[in-house]
Design a protein around this motif. Structure first.
Motif, PDB file in Angstrom:
ATOM      1  N   LEU A 152       3.340 -73.592   7.753  1.00 42.76           N
ATOM      2  CA  LEU A 152       3.170 -72.247   8.295  1.00 42.76           C
ATOM      3  C   LEU A 152       2.248 -72.219   9.514  1.00 42.76           C
ATOM      4  N   ASP A 153       1.495 -73.289   9.735  1.00 43.64           N
ATOM      5  CA  ASP A 153       0.536 -73.327  10.848  1.00 43.64           C
ATOM      6  C   ASP A 153       0.806 -74.432  11.852  1.00 43.64           C
ATOM      7  N   ASP A 154       1.788 -75.269  11.619  1.00 45.63           N
ATOM      8  CA  ASP A 154       2.042 -76.444  12.450  1.00 45.63           C
ATOM      9  C   ASP A 154       2.864 -76.039  13.679  1.00 45.63           C
ATOM     10  N   LYS A 155       2.185 -75.851  14.816  1.00 42.90           N
ATOM     11  CA  LYS A 155       2.853 -75.371  16.023  1.00 42.90           C
ATOM     12  C   LYS A 155       3.891 -76.371  16.535  1.00 42.90           C
ATOM     13  N   ALA A 156       3.575 -77.668  16.424  1.00 37.70           N
ATOM     14  CA  ALA A 156       4.543 -78.669  16.876  1.00 37.70           C
ATOM     15  C   ALA A 156       5.818 -78.611  16.038  1.00 37.70           C
ATOM     16  N   LEU A 157       5.656 -78.433  14.731  1.00 40.61           N
ATOM     17  CA  LEU A 157       6.818 -78.280  13.857  1.00 40.61           C
ATOM     18  C   LEU A 157       7.603 -77.026  14.231  1.00 40.61           C
ATOM     19  N   HIS A 158       6.892 -75.934  14.481  1.00 38.14           N
ATOM     20  CA  HIS A 158       7.570 -74.687  14.856  1.00 38.14           C
ATOM     21  C   HIS A 158       8.413 -74.878  16.113  1.00 38.14           C
ATOM     22  N   GLU A 159       7.890 -75.620  17.086  1.00 36.77           N
ATOM     23  CA  GLU A 159       8.640 -75.869  18.315  1.00 36.77           C
ATOM     24  C   GLU A 159       9.920 -76.653  18.020  1.00 36.77           C
ATOM     25  N   ARG A 160       9.828 -77.639  17.138  1.00 35.71           N
ATOM     26  CA  ARG A 160      11.015 -78.427  16.806  1.00 35.71           C
ATOM     27  C   ARG A 160      12.028 -77.576  16.035  1.00 35.71           C
ATOM     28  N   LEU A 161      11.546 -76.719  15.157  1.00 35.99           N
ATOM     29  CA  LEU A 161      12.467 -75.848  14.426  1.00 35.99           C
ATOM     30  C   LEU A 161      13.121 -74.830  15.364  1.00 35.99           C
ATOM     31  N   ALA A 162      12.353 -74.334  16.331  1.00 34.39           N
ATOM     32  CA  ALA A 162      12.924 -73.414  17.305  1.00 34.39           C
ATOM     33  C   ALA A 162      13.995 -74.109  18.141  1.00 34.39           C
ATOM     34  N   ALA A 163      13.792 -75.399  18.438  1.00 36.14           N
ATOM     35  CA  ALA A 163      14.806 -76.159  19.167  1.00 36.14           C
ATOM     36  C   ALA A 163      16.077 -76.297  18.334  1.00 36.14           C
ATOM     37  N   LEU A 164      15.910 -76.493  17.030  1.00 36.67           N
ATOM     38  CA  LEU A 164      17.077 -76.553  16.141  1.00 36.67           C
ATOM     39  C   LEU A 164      17.822 -75.224  16.160  1.00 36.67           C
ATOM     40  N   ALA A 165      17.073 -74.124  16.106  1.00 47.07           N
ATOM     41  CA  ALA A 165      17.697 -72.806  16.159  1.00 47.07           C
ATOM     42  C   ALA A 165      18.463 -72.608  17.461  1.00 47.07           C
ATOM     43  N   ALA A 166      17.913 -73.130  18.557  1.00 49.22           N
ATOM     44  CA  ALA A 166      18.578 -73.009  19.850  1.00 49.22           C
ATOM     45  C   ALA A 166      19.896 -73.768  19.869  1.00 49.22           C
ATOM     46  N   GLU A 167      20.021 -74.778  18.995  1.00 50.88           N
ATOM     47  CA  GLU A 167      21.267 -75.534  18.876  1.00 50.88           C
ATOM     48  C   GLU A 167      22.299 -74.804  18.028  1.00 50.88           C
ATOM     49  N   GLY A 168      21.893 -73.703  17.396  1.00 48.19           N
ATOM     50  CA  GLY A 168      22.823 -72.908  16.611  1.00 48.19           C
ATOM     51  C   GLY A 168      22.649 -72.993  15.113  1.00 48.19           C
ATOM     52  N   VAL A 169      21.635 -73.732  14.638  1.00 49.69           N
ATOM     53  CA  VAL A 169      21.361 -73.824  13.204  1.00 49.69           C
ATOM     54  C   VAL A 169      20.272 -72.816  12.848  1.00 49.69           C
ATOM     55  N   THR A 170      20.550 -71.934  11.924  1.00 50.13           N
ATOM     56  CA  THR A 170      19.571 -70.947  11.493  1.00 50.13           C
ATOM     57  C   THR A 170      18.425 -71.638  10.755  1.00 50.13           C
ATOM     58  N   VAL A 171      17.197 -71.194  11.013  1.00 54.54           N
ATOM     59  CA  VAL A 171      16.007 -71.765  10.389  1.00 54.54           C
ATOM     60  C   VAL A 171      15.495 -70.797   9.321  1.00 54.54           C
ATOM     61  N   GLY A 172      15.260 -71.311   8.113  1.00 55.11           N
ATOM     62  CA  GLY A 172      14.755 -70.486   7.015  1.00 55.11           C
ATOM     63  C   GLY A 172      13.724 -71.240   6.207  1.00 55.11           C
ATOM     64  N   LEU A 173      13.323 -70.637   5.101  1.00 49.72           N
ATOM     65  CA  LEU A 173      12.397 -71.276   4.174  1.00 49.72           C
ATOM     66  C   LEU A 173      12.711 -70.811   2.767  1.00 49.72           C
ATOM     67  N   SER A 174      12.326 -71.641   1.801  1.00 44.08           N
ATOM     68  CA  SER A 174      12.341 -71.197   0.410  1.00 44.08           C
ATOM     69  C   SER A 174      10.902 -71.183  -0.085  1.00 44.08           C
ATOM     70  N   THR A 175      10.659 -70.423  -1.136  1.00 48.09           N
ATOM     71  CA  THR A 175       9.306 -70.295  -1.678  1.00 48.09           C
ATOM     72  C   THR A 175       9.324 -70.550  -3.174  1.00 48.09           C
ATOM     73  N   SER A 176       8.157 -70.841  -3.718  1.00 43.60           N
ATOM     74  CA  SER A 176       8.028 -71.015  -5.161  1.00 43.60           C
ATOM     75  C   SER A 176       6.585 -70.765  -5.554  1.00 43.60           C
ATOM     76  N   GLY A 177       6.363 -70.573  -6.849  1.00 46.35           N
ATOM     77  CA  GLY A 177       5.014 -70.376  -7.355  1.00 46.35           C
ATOM     78  C   GLY A 177       4.603 -68.921  -7.428  1.00 46.35           C
ATOM     79  N   PRO A 178       3.495 -68.639  -8.107  1.00 53.23           N
ATOM     80  CA  PRO A 178       3.064 -67.251  -8.316  1.00 53.23           C
ATOM     81  C   PRO A 178       2.654 -66.530  -7.044  1.00 53.23           C
ATOM     82  N   GLY A 179       2.442 -67.258  -5.956  1.00 56.92           N
ATOM     83  CA  GLY A 179       2.056 -66.635  -4.689  1.00 56.92           C
ATOM     84  C   GLY A 179       3.200 -66.521  -3.702  1.00 56.92           C
ATOM     85  N   GLN A 180       4.423 -66.407  -4.196  1.00 56.57           N
ATOM     86  CA  GLN A 180       5.575 -66.307  -3.295  1.00 56.57           C
ATOM     87  C   GLN A 180       5.416 -65.195  -2.270  1.00 56.57           C
TER      88      GLN A 180
END
Length: 323
Positions: A152-180
């Motif tokens: 959630l805080d890794d800016k470099a990861l966010h940039e790579r995921l945004a690049a994936l989205a630019a290629e046409g793949v939707t970016v999402g997340l799944s959650t688990s645990g009592p703090g979902q």
């Protein structure tokens, strides 16, 4: 957005997806797997079972299929089915990265999966997924994000995921645990170049665990597609394991307890896709009856009363044995 077609679908079962966690590997935490799977849980046997389920799901109107790197060979099985059915072009394919499958095709492994949300893990698993699913991948999700996840805080990861989205793949997340709910709300604040990064969220929500509900409604209002997993609480809301009230409502509607449990989720206005985790074709068919179950106000109120404290629910889930 690949889910646009699902949102516009008029076939009720198009809003039910098939998750492959229970059949992509020999071990999982769902109840009564000894009854659901063949004695032979070799790769070929589970590939055949997965393909049988995918055939049945597609024939009955299911159009979203959900895999993960840590679900054993789920991506491999799904890729093989897609290759065998080139005529199938109207499905949405999702997978997840962030866990490595470590059980070596054993039910009794000491550790079945290892979590890592680092950029290097993303790069490795993205390449592995691409090798199997290629351009059929529509959605790539970070697997089981919690509020303290570095993802959630890794800016470099966010940039790579945004690049994936630019290629046409939707970016999402799944959650688990009592703090979902905390994880979902934190994810809603993640942006790249002023644009929201995550376009889908997959979370556990069922009659026993509803704590993520308000945050999922917020995500829906923010334009995200909500995917719900574990609608039957890993089997606790299905068959004879279901609480008496679920079985009573099911008997009155002439369906199984599993259909009532999934109908409880499907009726949420923010629920875009609700996953079936079926391990048999009969289970899948029973799950799909959820699309036509009519829950009246009394039934909804009785199901609402089943809710557990999130911490208690997740402690129980953590104690379920792999089988």
């Amino acid at each position: 957005m690949p889910f646009a077609a699902l949102a516009a679908a008029t076939t009720p079962t198009a809003h039910i997806g098939l998750g492959l966690a229970a059949v992509g590997r020999p071990g999982y935490i769902n109840l009564h797997r000894d009854r659901d799977l063949p004695a032979d849980r070799g790769v070929d046997a589970l590939r055949a079972r997965t393909h049988e389920l995918l055939d049945a799901a597609y024939a009955q109107g299911v159009r979203y299929f959900d895999a993960a790197r840590s679900y054993g060979r789920s991506e491999d099985f799904l890729a093989g089915w897609l290759t065998a059915h080139p005529e199938v072009t109207d499905v949405v394919i999702g997978s997840k990265w962030g866990y490595t499958y470590t059980a070596d095709w054993s039910v009794d492994a000491e550790a079945h999966e290892v979590k890592d949300h680092s950029l290097s893990m993303y790069e490795r698993q993205r390449a592995e997924t691409a090798e199997l699913l290629g351009d059929r991948l529509d959605l790539y999700q970070i697997h089981s994000v919690t509020a303290d996840s570095p993802a959630l805080d890794d800016k470099a990861l966010h940039e790579r995921l945004a690049a994936l989205a630019a290629e046409g793949v939707t970016v999402g997340l799944s959650t688990s645990g009592p703090g979902q709910a905390d994880a979902i709300r934190a994810a809603l604040t993640v942006t790249v170049d002023g644009e929201p990064l995550f376009r889908t969220v997959q979370a556990t929500y069922n009659a026993l665990e509803t704590s993520a509900g308000p945050a999922l409604a917020e995500a829906h209002d923010a334009g995200l597609t909500v995917i719900v997993k574990e609608g039957m609480a890993n089997g606790r809301l299905a068959g004879s394991e279901a609480p008496a009230v679920v079985q009573e409502i099911a008997a009155r509607a002439d369906v199984g307890s599993d259909a009532v449990a999934l109908a409880f989720v499907l009726r949420r206005p923010w629920a875009g896709v609700v996953l079936s985790g079926a391990a048999t074709v009969n289970q899948l068919s029973g799950n799909l009856h959820a699309a036509v179950v009519d829950l009246d106000e009394e039934g909804r109120d009785r199901l609402d009363a089943l809710v557990e404290e999130p911490e208690a629910y997740w402690r129980h889930r953590s104690a379920l044995p792999w089988s």
